[in-house]
Design a protein around this motif. Sequence first.
Motif, PDB file in Angstrom:
ATOM      1  N   TYR A   1      47.556  26.583  19.157  1.00  0.00           N
ATOM      2  CA  TYR A   1      46.392  27.161  19.842  1.00  0.00           C
ATOM      3  C   TYR A   1      46.391  26.785  21.316  1.00  0.00           C
ATOM      4  CZ  TYR A   1      44.284  28.184  15.271  1.00  0.00           C
ATOM      5  OH  TYR A   1      44.023  28.663  14.025  1.00  0.00           O
TER       6      TYR A   1
ATOM      7  N   LYS B   1      46.679  29.098  24.795  1.00  0.00           N
ATOM      8  CA  LYS B   1      45.717  29.115  25.902  1.00  0.00           C
ATOM      9  C   LYS B   1      46.432  28.977  27.248  1.00  0.00           C
ATOM     10  CE  LYS B   1      42.098  27.492  22.883  1.00  0.00           C
ATOM     11  NZ  LYS B   1      41.482  26.356  22.192  1.00  0.00           N
TER      12      LYS B   1
ATOM     13  N   VAL C   1      38.177  20.153  25.216  1.00  0.00           N
ATOM     14  CA  VAL C   1      38.706  19.122  24.333  1.00  0.00           C
ATOM     15  C   VAL C   1      38.977  19.831  23.012  1.00  0.00           C
ATOM     16  CG1 VAL C   1      38.221  16.955  23.147  1.00  0.00           C
ATOM     17  CG2 VAL C   1      37.358  17.339  25.481  1.00  0.00           C
ATOM     18  N   GLN C   2      40.247  19.982  22.660  1.00  0.00           N
ATOM     19  CA  GLN C   2      40.591  20.726  21.445  1.00  0.00           C
ATOM     20  C   GLN C   2      40.003  20.028  20.224  1.00  0.00           C
ATOM     21  OE1 GLN C   2      42.123  23.662  21.353  1.00  0.00           O
ATOM     22  NE2 GLN C   2      42.455  23.847  19.148  1.00  0.00           N
ATOM     23  N   LEU C   3      39.351  20.818  19.380  1.00  0.00           N
ATOM     24  CA  LEU C   3      38.739  20.293  18.158  1.00  0.00           C
ATOM     25  C   LEU C   3      39.553  20.730  16.943  1.00  0.00           C
ATOM     26  CD1 LEU C   3      35.047  21.116  19.102  1.00  0.00           C
ATOM     27  CD2 LEU C   3      36.252  18.926  19.397  1.00  0.00           C
TER      28      LEU C   3
ATOM     29  N   ASP D   1      34.319  25.682  27.075  1.00  0.00           N
ATOM     30  CA  ASP D   1      34.053  26.140  25.705  1.00  0.00           C
ATOM     31  C   ASP D   1      32.618  26.596  25.497  1.00  0.00           C
ATOM     32  OD1 ASP D   1      36.182  26.036  23.914  1.00  0.00           O
ATOM     33  OD2 ASP D   1      36.068  23.856  23.721  1.00  0.00           O
TER      34      ASP D   1
ATOM     35  N   ARG E   1      44.377  29.096   4.849  1.00  0.00           N
ATOM     36  CA  ARG E   1      45.801  29.416   4.649  1.00  0.00           C
ATOM     37  C   ARG E   1      46.114  29.417   3.166  1.00  0.00           C
ATOM     38  NH1 ARG E   1      48.483  30.125   9.753  1.00  0.00           N
ATOM     39  NH2 ARG E   1      47.135  29.177  11.296  1.00  0.00           N
TER      40      ARG E   1
ATOM     41  N   ILE F   1      47.592  33.316   6.988  1.00  0.00           N
ATOM     42  CA  ILE F   1      46.142  33.276   7.221  1.00  0.00           C
ATOM     43  C   ILE F   1      45.420  34.132   6.192  1.00  0.00           C
ATOM     44  CG2 ILE F   1      44.297  34.021   8.800  1.00  0.00           C
ATOM     45  CD1 ILE F   1      46.018  33.175  11.145  1.00  0.00           C
TER      46      ILE F   1
ATOM     47  N   PRO G   1      44.670  38.154  11.484  1.00  0.00           N
ATOM     48  CA  PRO G   1      44.634  37.978  12.948  1.00  0.00           C
ATOM     49  C   PRO G   1      44.530  39.311  13.718  1.00  0.00           C
ATOM     50  CG  PRO G   1      46.869  37.680  12.115  1.00  0.00           C
ATOM     51  CD  PRO G   1      45.982  37.832  10.911  1.00  0.00           C
ATOM     52  N   GLY G   2      44.365  39.191  15.037  1.00  0.00           N
ATOM     53  CA  GLY G   2      44.350  40.354  15.910  1.00  0.00           C
ATOM     54  C   GLY G   2      42.944  40.843  16.263  1.00  0.00           C
TER      55      GLY G   2
ATOM     56  N   GLY H   1      40.134  36.214  17.206  1.00  0.00           N
ATOM     57  CA  GLY H   1      40.927  35.120  17.791  1.00  0.00           C
ATOM     58  C   GLY H   1      41.335  35.372  19.242  1.00  0.00           C
ATOM     59  N   PRO H   2      42.003  36.495  19.522  1.00  0.00           N
ATOM     60  CA  PRO H   2      42.385  36.772  20.916  1.00  0.00           C
ATOM     61  C   PRO H   2      41.179  36.905  21.847  1.00  0.00           C
ATOM     62  CG  PRO H   2      43.622  38.167  19.398  1.00  0.00           C
ATOM     63  CD  PRO H   2      42.595  37.450  18.576  1.00  0.00           C
TER      64      PRO H   2
ATOM     65  N   ARG I   1      40.000  33.515  23.024  1.00  0.00           N
ATOM     66  CA  ARG I   1      40.846  33.002  24.112  1.00  0.00           C
ATOM     67  C   ARG I   1      40.522  33.693  25.434  1.00  0.00           C
ATOM     68  NH1 ARG I   1      46.514  33.343  21.092  1.00  0.00           N
ATOM     69  NH2 ARG I   1      47.206  33.742  23.225  1.00  0.00           N
TER      70      ARG I   1
HETATM   71  N1  LIG Z   1      37.532  22.983  21.810  1.00  0.00           N
HETATM   72  C1  LIG Z   1      37.966  23.963  21.031  1.00  0.00           C
HETATM   73  N2  LIG Z   1      37.776  25.247  21.409  1.00  0.00           N
HETATM   74  C2  LIG Z   1      38.224  26.280  20.635  1.00  0.00           C
HETATM   75  O1  LIG Z   1      38.036  27.460  20.990  1.00  0.00           O
HETATM   76  C3  LIG Z   1      38.906  25.974  19.411  1.00  0.00           C
HETATM   77  C4  LIG Z   1      39.077  24.628  19.078  1.00  0.00           C
HETATM   78  N3  LIG Z   1      38.595  23.656  19.886  1.00  0.00           N
HETATM   79  N4  LIG Z   1      39.716  24.289  17.937  1.00  0.00           N
HETATM   80  C5  LIG Z   1      40.281  25.268  17.065  1.00  0.00           C
HETATM   81  C6  LIG Z   1      39.586  26.612  17.167  1.00  0.00           C
HETATM   82  C7  LIG Z   1      40.423  27.770  16.688  1.00  0.00           C
HETATM   83  N5  LIG Z   1      40.552  28.673  17.809  1.00  0.00           N
HETATM   84  C8  LIG Z   1      41.321  29.817  17.829  1.00  0.00           C
HETATM   85  C9  LIG Z   1      41.448  30.618  18.935  1.00  0.00           C
HETATM   86  C10 LIG Z   1      42.269  31.731  18.941  1.00  0.00           C
HETATM   87  C11 LIG Z   1      42.985  32.076  17.837  1.00  0.00           C
HETATM   88  C12 LIG Z   1      43.900  33.254  17.865  1.00  0.00           C
HETATM   89  O2  LIG Z   1      44.130  33.844  18.910  1.00  0.00           O
HETATM   90  N6  LIG Z   1      44.495  33.632  16.722  1.00  0.00           N
HETATM   91  C13 LIG Z   1      45.423  34.740  16.604  1.00  0.00           C
HETATM   92  C14 LIG Z   1      46.508  34.432  15.608  1.00  0.00           C
HETATM   93  C15 LIG Z   1      47.210  33.130  15.826  1.00  0.00           C
HETATM   94  C16 LIG Z   1      48.057  32.741  14.631  1.00  0.00           C
HETATM   95  O3  LIG Z   1      48.776  33.602  14.105  1.00  0.00           O
HETATM   96  O4  LIG Z   1      47.984  31.558  14.235  1.00  0.00           O
HETATM   97  C17 LIG Z   1      44.697  35.972  16.125  1.00  0.00           C
HETATM   98  O5  LIG Z   1      43.609  35.838  15.541  1.00  0.00           O
HETATM   99  O6  LIG Z   1      45.214  37.060  16.306  1.00  0.00           O
HETATM  100  C18 LIG Z   1      42.860  31.313  16.708  1.00  0.00           C
HETATM  101  C19 LIG Z   1      42.024  30.211  16.698  1.00  0.00           C
HETATM  102  C20 LIG Z   1      39.937  28.124  18.880  1.00  0.00           C
HETATM  103  N7  LIG Z   1      39.390  26.954  18.572  1.00  0.00           N
END
Ligand SMILES: Nc1nc(=O)c2c([nH]1)NC[C@@H]1CN(c3ccc(C(=O)N[C@@H](CCC(=O)O)C(=O)O)cc3)C=[N+]21
Length: 293
Positions: A49, A53, A96-98, A120, A235, A241, A260-261, A264-265, A268
């Motif tokens: 992740y 970013k 801070v990634q969680l 965030d 998962r 997923i 996905p798709g 999630g995007p 970000r």
């Molecule tokens: N402080 C913090 N901020 C966050 O925003 C944060 C976090 N911690 N911890 C974890 C979660 C999870 N998260 C995701 C963001 C984008 C996708 C993403 O873009 N996923 C793609 C697929 C990626 C894949 O295939 O694994 C999609 O949905 O198309 C997934 C998960 C943000 N998080």
Amino acid sequence: MTAQILDGKATAAAIKSELATRVAELKSRGVTPGLGTLLVGDDVGSQKYVAGKHRDCAQVGIASIQRELPATATQEKIEAVVRELNEDPACTGYIVQLPLPKGIDTGRVLELIDPAKDADGLAPMSLGKLVLNQEAALPCTPNGILALLRRHGVETKGAHLTVVGRGMTVGRSIGLLFTRREVNATVTLCHTGTRDLSAQLRQADIIVAAAGAPHIVRPEDVKPGAAVLDVGVSRDESGKIVGDVHPGVAEVAGWVAPNPGGVGPMTRALLLQNVVEAAERQAGVRDTADHAG
Ligand SMILES: Nc1nc(=O)c2c([nH]1)NC[C@@H]1CN(c3ccc(C(=O)N[C@@H](CCC(=O)O)C(=O)O)cc3)C=[N+]21
């Protein structure tokens, strides 16, 4: 009937290209937005992740500041790095990634984030400002969901939104955003204590499934034509997923965000938007007036 797709990938790309223009504008004024990330531990998912970013940042011209600590890092060490990011002028916003490793007091870490640099929208001051309708970074996933609906012409005014899951990143805050006057949805928040989830889902024009419970939203729970957005990430045995929404829902719904798709995007892309807006505020090119609802 087959639902139309709420294409998060394409919509995020459009938002990123708009942000690239704003970043170029900031740079012409001598300000380079920089996203900091603090990753603690060696969880492969979290590493992916965070890498995503920084790839996004490179695409729009935002500088990257990557900090990593081992899973054994103490509370004091993590807090020290947060203070460094607060002080670093190159870092205009950071996350801070969680989740943080077990034993770490996440609340205390989030409290230390300089509110002006919270990318965030999950630090206490940002969430408080969301309640008060004051300008601050908005939580990325709820804001991404709103942008995805708007850019596909899905009406929120007067719509009934039912949310499944009361987690910090989505469920707890999405209602505050969607009940703002300019969005004007009616919101129901469901959780494990909800007596009749199906009844709550069947009245919804928009469903946001963020429980982390595979296929908890089933086709028979969905009003024909509703918009259904899947935020669930579980998962299966093979590592694939599995979302919170049963695939059969696409036969009933009017709109679905794939997973996905989908969301999630967008999460970000809206993170990058928060970084750009924080840099704009810091550069004095953005008004900070209250957004009274
Ligand atoms: N402080 C913090 N901020 C966050 O925003 C944060 C976090 N911690 N911890 C974890 C979660 C999870 N998260 C995701 C963001 C984008 C996708 C993403 O873009 N996923 C793609 C697929 C990626 C894949 O295939 O694994 C999609 O949905 O198309 C997934 C998960 C943000 N998080």
